[in-house]
Scaffold this motif. Structure first.
Motif, PDB file in Angstrom:
ATOM      1  N   ALA A  57       4.219   6.124 -10.758  1.00 39.12           N
ATOM      2  CA  ALA A  57       4.303   5.774  -9.333  1.00 39.12           C
ATOM      3  C   ALA A  57       3.172   4.829  -8.933  1.00 39.12           C
ATOM      4  O   ALA A  57       3.390   3.880  -8.171  1.00 39.12           O
ATOM      5  CB  ALA A  57       4.258   7.045  -8.480  1.00 39.12           C
ATOM      6  N   THR A  58       1.978   5.056  -9.455  1.00 35.48           N
ATOM      7  CA  THR A  58       0.836   4.198  -9.133  1.00 35.48           C
ATOM      8  C   THR A  58       1.060   2.771  -9.623  1.00 35.48           C
ATOM      9  O   THR A  58       0.816   1.799  -8.889  1.00 35.48           O
ATOM     10  CB  THR A  58      -0.457   4.770  -9.738  1.00 35.48           C
ATOM     11  N   VAL A  59       1.534   2.623 -10.854  1.00 35.77           N
ATOM     12  CA  VAL A  59       1.806   1.282 -11.382  1.00 35.77           C
ATOM     13  C   VAL A  59       2.919   0.614 -10.582  1.00 35.77           C
ATOM     14  O   VAL A  59       2.832  -0.576 -10.251  1.00 35.77           O
ATOM     15  CB  VAL A  59       2.159   1.348 -12.887  1.00 35.77           C
ATOM     16  N   LEU A  60       3.955   1.355 -10.248  1.00 33.66           N
ATOM     17  CA  LEU A  60       5.052   0.794  -9.456  1.00 33.66           C
ATOM     18  C   LEU A  60       4.537   0.278  -8.117  1.00 33.66           C
ATOM     19  O   LEU A  60       4.850  -0.856  -7.720  1.00 33.66           O
ATOM     20  CB  LEU A  60       6.137   1.857  -9.236  1.00 33.66           C
ATOM     21  N   ILE A  61       3.714   1.082  -7.447  1.00 36.93           N
ATOM     22  CA  ILE A  61       3.211   0.685  -6.126  1.00 36.93           C
ATOM     23  C   ILE A  61       2.238  -0.487  -6.232  1.00 36.93           C
ATOM     24  O   ILE A  61       2.368  -1.475  -5.513  1.00 36.93           O
ATOM     25  CB  ILE A  61       2.550   1.888  -5.419  1.00 36.93           C
ATOM     26  N   THR A  62       1.247  -0.373  -7.132  1.00 33.75           N
ATOM     27  CA  THR A  62       0.188  -1.393  -7.180  1.00 33.75           C
ATOM     28  C   THR A  62       0.611  -2.702  -7.833  1.00 33.75           C
ATOM     29  O   THR A  62       0.055  -3.750  -7.525  1.00 33.75           O
ATOM     30  CB  THR A  62      -1.067  -0.862  -7.905  1.00 33.75           C
ATOM     31  N   HIS A  63       1.586  -2.654  -8.726  1.00 33.37           N
ATOM     32  CA  HIS A  63       1.965  -3.878  -9.436  1.00 33.37           C
ATOM     33  C   HIS A  63       3.292  -4.476  -8.972  1.00 33.37           C
ATOM     34  O   HIS A  63       3.572  -5.641  -9.254  1.00 33.37           O
ATOM     35  CB  HIS A  63       2.038  -3.616 -10.941  1.00 33.37           C
ATOM     36  N   HIS A  64       4.117  -3.706  -8.304  1.00 34.85           N
ATOM     37  CA  HIS A  64       5.437  -4.214  -7.941  1.00 34.85           C
ATOM     38  C   HIS A  64       5.725  -4.197  -6.443  1.00 34.85           C
ATOM     39  O   HIS A  64       6.376  -5.095  -5.934  1.00 34.85           O
ATOM     40  CB  HIS A  64       6.536  -3.441  -8.696  1.00 34.85           C
ATOM     41  N   ILE A  65       5.247  -3.171  -5.743  1.00 33.44           N
ATOM     42  CA  ILE A  65       5.560  -3.080  -4.306  1.00 33.44           C
ATOM     43  C   ILE A  65       4.500  -3.799  -3.467  1.00 33.44           C
ATOM     44  O   ILE A  65       4.835  -4.654  -2.655  1.00 33.44           O
ATOM     45  CB  ILE A  65       5.708  -1.613  -3.869  1.00 33.44           C
ATOM     46  N   LEU A  66       3.223  -3.469  -3.652  1.00 38.76           N
ATOM     47  CA  LEU A  66       2.161  -4.068  -2.846  1.00 38.76           C
ATOM     48  C   LEU A  66       2.051  -5.585  -3.002  1.00 38.76           C
ATOM     49  O   LEU A  66       1.879  -6.276  -2.001  1.00 38.76           O
ATOM     50  CB  LEU A  66       0.814  -3.419  -3.144  1.00 38.76           C
ATOM     51  N   PRO A  67       2.125  -6.137  -4.224  1.00 38.40           N
ATOM     52  CA  PRO A  67       2.032  -7.608  -4.315  1.00 38.40           C
ATOM     53  C   PRO A  67       3.126  -8.332  -3.539  1.00 38.40           C
ATOM     54  O   PRO A  67       2.900  -9.420  -3.022  1.00 38.40           O
ATOM     55  CB  PRO A  67       2.158  -7.886  -5.819  1.00 38.40           C
ATOM     56  N   GLY A  68       4.293  -7.739  -3.439  1.00 37.75           N
ATOM     57  CA  GLY A  68       5.374  -8.347  -2.680  1.00 37.75           C
ATOM     58  C   GLY A  68       5.139  -8.292  -1.173  1.00 37.75           C
ATOM     59  O   GLY A  68       5.651  -9.107  -0.423  1.00 37.75           O
ATOM     60  N   LEU A  69       4.356  -7.319  -0.723  1.00 37.07           N
ATOM     61  CA  LEU A  69       4.076  -7.167   0.703  1.00 37.07           C
ATOM     62  C   LEU A  69       2.900  -8.027   1.154  1.00 37.07           C
ATOM     63  O   LEU A  69       2.786  -8.355   2.336  1.00 37.07           O
ATOM     64  CB  LEU A  69       3.786  -5.704   1.035  1.00 37.07           C
ATOM     65  N   LEU A  70       2.014  -8.361   0.233  1.00 35.10           N
ATOM     66  CA  LEU A  70       0.796  -9.092   0.610  1.00 35.10           C
ATOM     67  C   LEU A  70       0.933 -10.566   0.498  1.00 35.10           C
ATOM     68  O   LEU A  70       1.519 -11.245  -0.081  1.00 35.10           O
ATOM     69  CB  LEU A  70      -0.389  -8.609  -0.234  1.00 35.10           C
TER      70      LEU A  70
END
Length: 142
Positions: A129-142
């Protein structure tokens, strides 16, 4: 970034398994590193074996790193305070979970412990979950 070598990973896993097995066989102790460090900082003479094992881990790692397979030293962009806070959080989590990944993953699963299976599934689930959030979800939002 270095390329993945499955033979090196397999060799390391075998060596970790052998060391954990030998410690259990000859000393009757489980090679959970967080518990070992926790017991070592008490400086009890009867617990000196913990220091021997921990120093052996450091020496073995140094021999591998500098003599057998030299690798470039990794660098980090994290600030020192973030790493210190992260270290304390990991230490808190290992005390709360009655062990760390080495204790539960290597030794606990090898002894077919259901508690260790639950811990490892929790570790892995949160890691994914951490890798999914930090590498795939957050970069798309920022």
């Amino acid at each position: 970034m270095a390329t993945f070598n499955w033979m090196t990973a397999l060799s390391g896993g075998i060596l970790i398994g052998i060391s954990a097995t030998l410690l259990l066989l000859f000393n009757g102790r489980i090679a959970g590193i967080s518990g070992m460090v926790n017991g070592a900082i008490r400086f009890d003479a009867a617990e000196s074996w913990r220091w021997t094992f921990l120093v052996g881990l450091l020496i073995g790692g140094a021999i591998y790193e500098y003599m057998l397979a030299p690798q470039p030293t990794p660098t980090s962009t994290f600030t020192p305070w973030a790493m210190i806070v992260g270290g304390f959080l990991v230490g808190f989590g290992t005390r709360m979970g009655n062990g760390c990944t080495s204790g539960h993953g290597v030794c606990g699963l090898g002894r077919l412990s259901t508690r260790s299976l639950a811990a490892v599934l929790t570790f892995m689930g949160f890691a994914i979950a951490t890798v999914l959030i930090t590498h795939h979800i957050l970069p798309g939002l920022l």
